[in-house]
Motif scaffolding. Structure first.
Motif, PDB file in Angstrom:
ATOM      1  N   GLY A  89     -32.192  -4.851 -28.738  1.00  0.00           N
ATOM      2  CA  GLY A  89     -31.788  -4.072 -27.580  1.00  0.00           C
ATOM      3  C   GLY A  89     -30.900  -4.849 -26.637  1.00  0.00           C
ATOM      4  N   ILE A  90     -30.668  -4.250 -25.471  1.00  0.00           N
ATOM      5  CA  ILE A  90     -29.775  -4.871 -24.501  1.00  0.00           C
ATOM      6  C   ILE A  90     -30.338  -6.189 -23.969  1.00  0.00           C
ATOM      7  CG2 ILE A  90     -30.622  -3.766 -22.381  1.00  0.00           C
ATOM      8  CD1 ILE A  90     -27.578  -3.131 -21.814  1.00  0.00           C
ATOM      9  N   PHE A  91     -31.626  -6.429 -24.193  1.00  0.00           N
ATOM     10  CA  PHE A  91     -32.224  -7.711 -23.812  1.00  0.00           C
ATOM     11  C   PHE A  91     -31.510  -8.890 -24.468  1.00  0.00           C
ATOM     12  CE2 PHE A  91     -34.626  -6.491 -27.638  1.00  0.00           C
ATOM     13  CZ  PHE A  91     -34.598  -7.656 -28.380  1.00  0.00           C
ATOM     14  N   THR A  92     -30.838  -8.663 -25.593  1.00  0.00           N
ATOM     15  CA  THR A  92     -30.190  -9.754 -26.332  1.00  0.00           C
ATOM     16  C   THR A  92     -29.022 -10.366 -25.583  1.00  0.00           C
ATOM     17  OG1 THR A  92     -28.787  -8.168 -27.523  1.00  0.00           O
ATOM     18  CG2 THR A  92     -30.857  -8.817 -28.589  1.00  0.00           C
ATOM     19  N   ILE A  93     -28.470  -9.675 -24.571  1.00  0.00           N
ATOM     20  CA  ILE A  93     -27.321 -10.216 -23.826  1.00  0.00           C
ATOM     21  C   ILE A  93     -27.665 -10.496 -22.363  1.00  0.00           C
ATOM     22  CG2 ILE A  93     -25.629  -9.154 -25.356  1.00  0.00           C
ATOM     23  CD1 ILE A  93     -25.142  -7.113 -22.982  1.00  0.00           C
ATOM     24  N   LEU A  94     -28.957 -10.659 -22.071  1.00  0.00           N
ATOM     25  CA  LEU A  94     -29.377 -10.920 -20.684  1.00  0.00           C
ATOM     26  C   LEU A  94     -30.142 -12.242 -20.603  1.00  0.00           C
ATOM     27  CD1 LEU A  94     -30.637  -7.304 -19.796  1.00  0.00           C
ATOM     28  CD2 LEU A  94     -28.364  -8.291 -19.392  1.00  0.00           C
ATOM     29  N   PRO A  95     -29.493 -13.361 -20.918  1.00  0.00           N
ATOM     30  CA  PRO A  95     -30.211 -14.641 -20.960  1.00  0.00           C
ATOM     31  C   PRO A  95     -30.536 -15.216 -19.582  1.00  0.00           C
ATOM     32  CG  PRO A  95     -27.894 -15.005 -21.377  1.00  0.00           C
ATOM     33  CD  PRO A  95     -28.078 -13.520 -21.316  1.00  0.00           C
ATOM     34  N   TYR A  96     -29.868 -14.747 -18.531  1.00  0.00           N
ATOM     35  CA  TYR A  96     -30.056 -15.324 -17.199  1.00  0.00           C
ATOM     36  C   TYR A  96     -30.845 -14.411 -16.275  1.00  0.00           C
ATOM     37  CZ  TYR A  96     -26.256 -18.118 -19.102  1.00  0.00           C
ATOM     38  OH  TYR A  96     -25.476 -18.891 -19.924  1.00  0.00           O
ATOM     39  N   GLN A  97     -31.246 -13.275 -16.776  1.00  0.00           N
ATOM     40  CA  GLN A  97     -32.025 -12.330 -15.986  1.00  0.00           C
ATOM     41  C   GLN A  97     -33.513 -12.469 -16.329  1.00  0.00           C
ATOM     42  OE1 GLN A  97     -29.113 -11.469 -17.551  1.00  0.00           O
ATOM     43  NE2 GLN A  97     -27.890 -11.297 -15.686  1.00  0.00           N
ATOM     44  N   GLU A  98     -34.342 -11.906 -15.483  1.00  0.00           N
ATOM     45  CA  GLU A  98     -35.782 -11.839 -15.743  1.00  0.00           C
ATOM     46  C   GLU A  98     -36.054 -10.519 -16.456  1.00  0.00           C
ATOM     47  OE1 GLU A  98     -39.879 -11.127 -13.226  1.00  0.00           O
ATOM     48  OE2 GLU A  98     -38.270 -12.279 -12.269  1.00  0.00           O
ATOM     49  N   VAL A  99     -36.401 -10.572 -17.747  1.00  0.00           N
ATOM     50  CA  VAL A  99     -36.398  -9.374 -18.576  1.00  0.00           C
ATOM     51  C   VAL A  99     -37.780  -9.107 -19.179  1.00  0.00           C
ATOM     52  CG1 VAL A  99     -35.321  -8.215 -20.542  1.00  0.00           C
ATOM     53  CG2 VAL A  99     -33.987  -9.851 -19.176  1.00  0.00           C
ATOM     54  N   LYS A 127     -28.460 -11.597 -40.663  1.00  0.00           N
ATOM     55  CA  LYS A 127     -29.010 -11.616 -39.301  1.00  0.00           C
ATOM     56  C   LYS A 127     -27.978 -12.057 -38.278  1.00  0.00           C
ATOM     57  CE  LYS A 127     -32.437 -13.900 -36.345  1.00  0.00           C
ATOM     58  NZ  LYS A 127     -33.581 -14.836 -36.272  1.00  0.00           N
ATOM     59  N   SER A 128     -27.302 -13.166 -38.528  1.00  0.00           N
ATOM     60  CA  SER A 128     -26.353 -13.697 -37.557  1.00  0.00           C
ATOM     61  C   SER A 128     -25.197 -12.724 -37.328  1.00  0.00           C
ATOM     62  CB  SER A 128     -25.821 -15.049 -38.034  1.00  0.00           C
ATOM     63  OG  SER A 128     -24.872 -15.560 -37.124  1.00  0.00           O
ATOM     64  N   GLU A 129     -24.661 -12.178 -38.403  1.00  0.00           N
ATOM     65  CA  GLU A 129     -23.538 -11.247 -38.278  1.00  0.00           C
ATOM     66  C   GLU A 129     -23.960  -9.972 -37.549  1.00  0.00           C
ATOM     67  OE1 GLU A 129     -21.998 -10.546 -42.156  1.00  0.00           O
ATOM     68  OE2 GLU A 129     -21.145 -12.569 -42.368  1.00  0.00           O
ATOM     69  N   TYR A 130     -25.141  -9.479 -37.877  1.00  0.00           N
ATOM     70  CA  TYR A 130     -25.606  -8.258 -37.230  1.00  0.00           C
ATOM     71  C   TYR A 130     -25.810  -8.470 -35.736  1.00  0.00           C
ATOM     72  CZ  TYR A 130     -28.712  -4.584 -35.617  1.00  0.00           C
ATOM     73  OH  TYR A 130     -29.274  -3.569 -34.882  1.00  0.00           O
ATOM     74  N   LYS A 146     -24.558  -7.670 -30.055  1.00  0.00           N
ATOM     75  CA  LYS A 146     -24.316  -8.204 -28.710  1.00  0.00           C
ATOM     76  C   LYS A 146     -22.957  -7.771 -28.183  1.00  0.00           C
ATOM     77  CE  LYS A 146     -27.356 -12.200 -29.290  1.00  0.00           C
ATOM     78  NZ  LYS A 146     -27.431 -13.681 -29.423  1.00  0.00           N
ATOM     79  N   ASP A 147     -21.953  -7.766 -29.043  1.00  0.00           N
ATOM     80  CA  ASP A 147     -20.631  -7.275 -28.627  1.00  0.00           C
ATOM     81  C   ASP A 147     -20.706  -5.799 -28.234  1.00  0.00           C
ATOM     82  OD1 ASP A 147     -19.454  -9.737 -29.061  1.00  0.00           O
ATOM     83  OD2 ASP A 147     -18.698  -9.221 -31.054  1.00  0.00           O
ATOM     84  N   TYR A 148     -21.504  -5.041 -28.979  1.00  0.00           N
ATOM     85  CA  TYR A 148     -21.687  -3.624 -28.657  1.00  0.00           C
ATOM     86  C   TYR A 148     -22.282  -3.464 -27.258  1.00  0.00           C
ATOM     87  CZ  TYR A 148     -23.789   1.021 -28.643  1.00  0.00           C
ATOM     88  OH  TYR A 148     -24.176   2.298 -28.282  1.00  0.00           O
ATOM     89  N   TRP A 149     -23.324  -4.247 -26.951  1.00  0.00           N
ATOM     90  CA  TRP A 149     -23.979  -4.126 -25.639  1.00  0.00           C
ATOM     91  C   TRP A 149     -23.074  -4.598 -24.510  1.00  0.00           C
ATOM     92  CZ3 TRP A 149     -27.292  -0.673 -25.730  1.00  0.00           C
ATOM     93  CH2 TRP A 149     -28.302  -0.579 -26.680  1.00  0.00           C
ATOM     94  N   LYS A 150     -22.264  -5.610 -24.746  1.00  0.00           N
ATOM     95  CA  LYS A 150     -21.324  -6.057 -23.709  1.00  0.00           C
ATOM     96  C   LYS A 150     -20.320  -4.963 -23.379  1.00  0.00           C
ATOM     97  CE  LYS A 150     -21.770 -10.917 -25.026  1.00  0.00           C
ATOM     98  NZ  LYS A 150     -21.134 -12.059 -25.759  1.00  0.00           N
ATOM     99  N   GLN A 151     -19.811  -4.296 -24.409  1.00  0.00           N
ATOM    100  CA  GLN A 151     -18.892  -3.182 -24.176  1.00  0.00           C
ATOM    101  C   GLN A 151     -19.614  -2.017 -23.506  1.00  0.00           C
ATOM    102  OE1 GLN A 151     -15.477  -3.163 -24.712  1.00  0.00           O
ATOM    103  NE2 GLN A 151     -15.699  -1.274 -23.501  1.00  0.00           N
ATOM    104  N   PHE A 152     -20.872  -1.826 -23.864  1.00  0.00           N
ATOM    105  CA  PHE A 152     -21.680  -0.766 -23.258  1.00  0.00           C
ATOM    106  C   PHE A 152     -21.757  -0.967 -21.742  1.00  0.00           C
ATOM    107  CE2 PHE A 152     -25.648   1.000 -21.738  1.00  0.00           C
ATOM    108  CZ  PHE A 152     -25.759   2.210 -22.386  1.00  0.00           C
ATOM    109  N   LEU A 153     -22.043  -2.180 -21.298  1.00  0.00           N
ATOM    110  CA  LEU A 153     -22.123  -2.443 -19.863  1.00  0.00           C
ATOM    111  C   LEU A 153     -20.771  -2.244 -19.179  1.00  0.00           C
ATOM    112  CD1 LEU A 153     -24.483  -5.569 -19.627  1.00  0.00           C
ATOM    113  CD2 LEU A 153     -25.024  -3.178 -19.104  1.00  0.00           C
ATOM    114  N   LYS A 154     -19.702  -2.621 -19.853  1.00  0.00           N
ATOM    115  CA  LYS A 154     -18.363  -2.384 -19.298  1.00  0.00           C
ATOM    116  C   LYS A 154     -18.104  -0.896 -19.134  1.00  0.00           C
ATOM    117  CE  LYS A 154     -16.070  -6.573 -21.034  1.00  0.00           C
ATOM    118  NZ  LYS A 154     -14.992  -7.096 -21.925  1.00  0.00           N
TER     119      LYS A 154
END
Length: 212
Positions: A62-72, A25-28, A33-41
């Motif tokens: 989904g991309i929700f995993t890298i949006l901790p400061y947004q209202e999602v 789980k942790s590795e996946y 999350k790294d994939y989604w960060k690159q996706f946004l870039k």
């Protein structure tokens, strides 16, 4: 088409179970999350804190995993199955995210969003036209809609897959130009068409759309 969608949904949860069966789980989640960060870039998007975001067809990571400061808000018709059958998806891990187990066709929210993401999902819906209408109605005027698609490369296979279930996970079979037309006829301005992956039958694209 509804029968094809039901078959596709049943195949989808089995696919996730097989795919994640032997993944830590942790590795996946770190990889995802790294994939989604690159996706946004790649999309040249920087989401400000407190932005309102909707992750449609979010899947278990989904991309929700890298949006901790947004209202999602995150919506998917298989969320209950993910929570029950996939240890990789634990909703309480994301306290800023409101999850709803719904298909896109039935989403009726009394709000609009700064950013709407429909990633790896639009090919899986039951009613494609209704879903595109909903995506635009959920996006604020001047807001950003990001849609990823698997688009056919060859006319002959597009029509063949429409006639027979040659691609069980995807009920809809269209090419890039047809998807772009679905966007522009609804008043969307395509800011970028990003060619992410190439394969024989389908190429994978991301459309970054500004709602007028």
């Amino acid at each position: 088409m509804k029968l094809r969608w039901k078959i596709a949904q049943a195949a989808e949860i089995r696919w996730w179970q097989g795919y994640l069966n032997k993944k830590d789980k942790s590795e996946y989640l770190t990889w995802k999350k790294d994939y989604w960060k690159q996706f946004l870039k790649d999309c040249q998007l920087t989401l400000p804190p407190q932005a309102t975001c909707l992750d449609i067809g979010c899947g278990p990571a989904g991309i929700f995993t890298i949006l901790p400061y947004q209202e999602v808000d995150a919506i998917d018709p298989l969320l209950d199955s993910y929570a029950e059958k996939l240890p990789h998806f634990v909703p309480s891990d994301y306290p800023n995210v409101t999850f709803q187990n719904l298909p896109l066709e039935k989403v009726q929210l009394n709000k609009t969003y700064d950013y709407v993401f429909c990633l790896n999902a639009i090919n899986h819906v039951a009613d494609l036209e209704q879903c595109f209408d909903n995506l635009f109605s959920l996006t604020k005027a001047g807001g950003t809609l990001v849609v990823s698609i698997d688009a056919h490369n060859y006319r002959i296979f597009k029509h063949l897959f429409r006639a027979i279930p040659g691609d069980i996970l995807h009920p809809h079979q269209f090419d890039l130009e047809e998807y772009q037309t679905m966007v522009t006829t609804r008043g969307g301005h395509i800011q970028a068409t990003i060619h992410k992956d190439k394969a024989f039958f389908f190429d994978y694209y991301v459309l970054v759309i500004k709602k007028k």
